[in-house]
Write a protein that holds these residues in place. Sequence first.
Motif, PDB file in Angstrom:
ATOM      1  N   ASN A  38       2.576   6.246  -6.356  1.00 45.40           N
ATOM      2  CA  ASN A  38       1.618   5.342  -7.000  1.00 45.40           C
ATOM      3  C   ASN A  38       2.072   5.002  -8.423  1.00 45.40           C
ATOM      4  OD1 ASN A  38      -1.262   4.813  -5.578  1.00 45.40           O
ATOM      5  ND2 ASN A  38      -0.347   6.694  -4.787  1.00 45.40           N
TER       6      ASN A  38
ATOM      7  N   ALA B 240      -2.498   7.313  -0.837  1.00 48.93           N
ATOM      8  CA  ALA B 240      -3.368   7.511  -1.989  1.00 48.93           C
ATOM      9  C   ALA B 240      -3.072   8.821  -2.709  1.00 48.93           C
ATOM     10  CB  ALA B 240      -4.830   7.468  -1.545  1.00 48.93           C
TER      11      ALA B 240
ATOM     12  N   SER C 292      -5.142   7.661   4.158  1.00 52.56           N
ATOM     13  CA  SER C 292      -5.764   6.850   3.110  1.00 52.56           C
ATOM     14  C   SER C 292      -4.685   6.281   2.187  1.00 52.56           C
ATOM     15  CB  SER C 292      -6.740   7.696   2.296  1.00 52.56           C
ATOM     16  OG  SER C 292      -7.815   8.087   3.116  1.00 52.56           O
TER      17      SER C 292
ATOM     18  N   ASP D   7       0.853  -1.186   0.000  1.00 55.67           N
ATOM     19  CA  ASP D   7       0.000   0.000   0.000  1.00 55.67           C
ATOM     20  C   ASP D   7       0.884   1.229   0.000  1.00 55.67           C
ATOM     21  OD1 ASP D   7       0.454   0.919   2.852  1.00 55.67           O
ATOM     22  OD2 ASP D   7      -0.572  -0.951   3.315  1.00 55.67           O
TER      23      ASP D   7
ATOM     24  N   GLU E 174       0.926  10.798  -5.904  1.00 53.35           N
ATOM     25  CA  GLU E 174       0.846  10.364  -7.301  1.00 53.35           C
ATOM     26  C   GLU E 174       2.163   9.794  -7.809  1.00 53.35           C
ATOM     27  OE1 GLU E 174      -0.947  13.262  -9.889  1.00 53.35           O
ATOM     28  OE2 GLU E 174      -2.407  13.814  -8.352  1.00 53.35           O
TER      29      GLU E 174
ATOM     30  N   HIS F 243      -8.726   0.631  -2.206  1.00 54.19           N
ATOM     31  CA  HIS F 243      -8.414   1.836  -1.449  1.00 54.19           C
ATOM     32  C   HIS F 243      -8.746   1.566   0.009  1.00 54.19           C
ATOM     33  CE1 HIS F 243      -7.923   6.158  -0.869  1.00 54.19           C
ATOM     34  NE2 HIS F 243      -8.986   6.100  -0.078  1.00 54.19           N
ATOM     35  N   LYS F 244      -7.882   1.991   0.896  1.00 53.08           N
ATOM     36  CA  LYS F 244      -8.121   1.856   2.333  1.00 53.08           C
ATOM     37  C   LYS F 244      -8.120   3.250   2.933  1.00 53.08           C
ATOM     38  CE  LYS F 244      -8.311  -0.013   6.446  1.00 53.08           C
ATOM     39  NZ  LYS F 244      -9.443  -0.761   6.930  1.00 53.08           N
TER      40      LYS F 244
ATOM     41  N   LEU G 180      -2.220  -2.046  -3.800  1.00 45.21           N
ATOM     42  CA  LEU G 180      -1.684  -2.511  -5.075  1.00 45.21           C
ATOM     43  C   LEU G 180      -1.223  -3.956  -4.946  1.00 45.21           C
ATOM     44  CD1 LEU G 180      -0.112   0.668  -4.671  1.00 45.21           C
ATOM     45  CD2 LEU G 180      -0.437   0.258  -7.088  1.00 45.21           C
TER      46      LEU G 180
ATOM     47  N   ALA H 276      -3.515  -1.247  -9.186  1.00 46.70           N
ATOM     48  CA  ALA H 276      -4.316  -0.723  -8.081  1.00 46.70           C
ATOM     49  C   ALA H 276      -5.580  -1.573  -7.997  1.00 46.70           C
ATOM     50  CB  ALA H 276      -4.644   0.737  -8.309  1.00 46.70           C
TER      51      ALA H 276
ATOM     52  N   THR I 157      -3.674   3.606  -1.281  1.00 38.67           N
ATOM     53  CA  THR I 157      -3.982   2.811  -2.457  1.00 38.67           C
ATOM     54  C   THR I 157      -3.450   1.413  -2.200  1.00 38.67           C
ATOM     55  OG1 THR I 157      -3.727   4.737  -3.887  1.00 38.67           O
ATOM     56  CG2 THR I 157      -3.635   2.575  -4.949  1.00 38.67           C
TER      57      THR I 157
END
Length: 163
Positions: free
Chosen positions: A108, A102, A134, A99, A105, A121-122, A138, A118, A136
């Motif tokens: 990610n 989020a 928060s 993770d 960018e 979402h948590k 993956l 992805a 992402t």
Amino acid sequence: MRSGAVDAQWRPGELDESHFRRILASGEVWLAEADGRLAGAWELWWEDEDAWGPQPPVAGYVHRLMVDRGSAPPGTGRPLLQAAERRVAAAGRALVRLDCLAGNERLNRYYLNAGYQAVGHKAGKAQPGGAPKSFTLLEKAVGSAVAEQGERAPGAQSSLFSQ
């Protein structure tokens, strides 16, 4: 690390010795050396209910992948991530999961460019000594072909060992 993509991911002093002792009791901490100096590290967990909820034992969870930009050459993170993927595959797990923030960018995109997808979402994941964040979620499929490449990434200038 603070000058790179992970500036808001962790804070200096956020984790203490008890954190790493807990990880070593149920997972692994890997260190990478370059020219006799610590160049990077990552944690490998065999479950992560805080982010992923209860799951069957099909994945390894990479946490805290980091590189010391002062002692590691540019691009070192990718071979470290590949070593983690090989370790998960060698353990017979089909997926590598991780993770990242989020809203980051750049980070990610880094994982997406490394072949991760992805998948969720948590929101509101609790953080040591800080406000919830928060993330992402993956994952990447790994298999026997990845494990057969050996314990070192091709061209890597680091030696890897677990503690």
